[in-house]
Scaffold this active site. Structure first.
Site, PDB file in Angstrom:
ATOM      1  N   HIS A  19     -58.161  24.403  17.317  1.00 13.59           N
ATOM      2  CA  HIS A  19     -58.160  23.129  18.049  1.00 13.59           C
ATOM      3  C   HIS A  19     -59.268  23.122  19.098  1.00 13.59           C
ATOM      4  CE1 HIS A  19     -53.586  23.075  17.214  1.00 13.59           C
ATOM      5  NE2 HIS A  19     -54.125  22.149  16.438  1.00 13.59           N
ATOM      6  N   LYS A  43     -40.573  15.218  14.981  1.00 13.93           N
ATOM      7  CA  LYS A  43     -40.932  16.635  15.131  1.00 13.93           C
ATOM      8  C   LYS A  43     -40.140  17.238  16.281  1.00 13.93           C
ATOM      9  CE  LYS A  43     -45.548  16.759  13.181  1.00 13.93           C
ATOM     10  NZ  LYS A  43     -46.900  17.286  13.354  1.00 13.93           N
ATOM     11  N   ARG A  92     -59.092  21.754   8.065  1.00 12.26           N
ATOM     12  CA  ARG A  92     -59.194  23.198   7.858  1.00 12.26           C
ATOM     13  C   ARG A  92     -59.519  23.536   6.422  1.00 12.26           C
ATOM     14  NH1 ARG A  92     -53.558  23.694  10.602  1.00 12.26           N
ATOM     15  NH2 ARG A  92     -53.262  22.576   8.688  1.00 12.26           N
ATOM     16  N   SER A 130     -50.706  26.039  14.260  1.00  5.52           N
ATOM     17  CA  SER A 130     -49.765  26.303  15.348  1.00  5.52           C
ATOM     18  C   SER A 130     -48.480  26.976  14.870  1.00  5.52           C
ATOM     19  CB  SER A 130     -49.423  24.995  16.075  1.00  5.52           C
ATOM     20  OG  SER A 130     -50.565  24.476  16.697  1.00  5.52           O
TER      21      SER A 130
END
Length: 162
Positions: A19, A43, A92, A130
């Site tokens: 990030h 979430k 990514r 994460s």
């Protein structure tokens, strides 16, 4: 030269070096970069919004054109409110592309004046996310090369074994 405000949004639970790499590169491209924590009721983050704000602020404090905030609701509505004309998204791997492409097209339909720019983190961070960092921290594994030093302290404290 046109002054452009870019918005880089995510859950950042926690902020990783991937990030941070995207933030640094975006700050070199755009006049102003807003890093915004997306508060998503579906979430269940490990860290509170305040903890995440503090982690991001600590990691970006030396980048002069970066501010940190949070929002609820649609990203494009928040972007309009902040007068951001660009949304930055990190990619990514190929697996990220389909979802991000779909999101980008939807955002373009909702707000044609806002563009999406995809940035790939440095190759050494392409596998990093994460969830992986949280799991490694939970099992007391070495994560110092995956997160900024201030985030490492918070993670160690959060997952310290009693």
């Amino acid at each position: 030269m046109k002054k452009i405000t870019a918005l880089y949004a995510g859950t950042f639970d926690p902020l990783t070096n991937g990030h941070l790499d995207v933030i640094k590169r975006a700050s070199g491209i755009f006049e102003k970069v807003i890093v915004a924590i997306a508060v998503n009721p579906s979430k269940q983050p490990v860290f509170t919004v305040k903890e995440r704000l503090d982690m991001i602020k600590g990691a970006t404090e030396k980048i002069g054109n970066v501010t940190v905030d949070y929002f609820e609701g649609l990203l494009v509505e928040y972007a309009k409110k902040k007068k951001a004309s660009v949304i930055v998204r990190g990619l990514r791997a190929i697996s990220d592309f389909e979802y991000e492409f779909q999101l980008s097209l939807t955002n373009k339909k909702l707000s044609p004046e806002i563009n999406t720019v995809f940035l790939m983190p440095n190759e050494k961070y392409t596998y990093l996310n994460s969830s992986l960092v949280r799991e490694l921290a939970f099992y007391n594994s070495s994560i110092s090369e995956f997160v900024p030093p201030n985030v490492l302290k918070v993670l160690k404290n959060k997952f310290k074994k009693n």
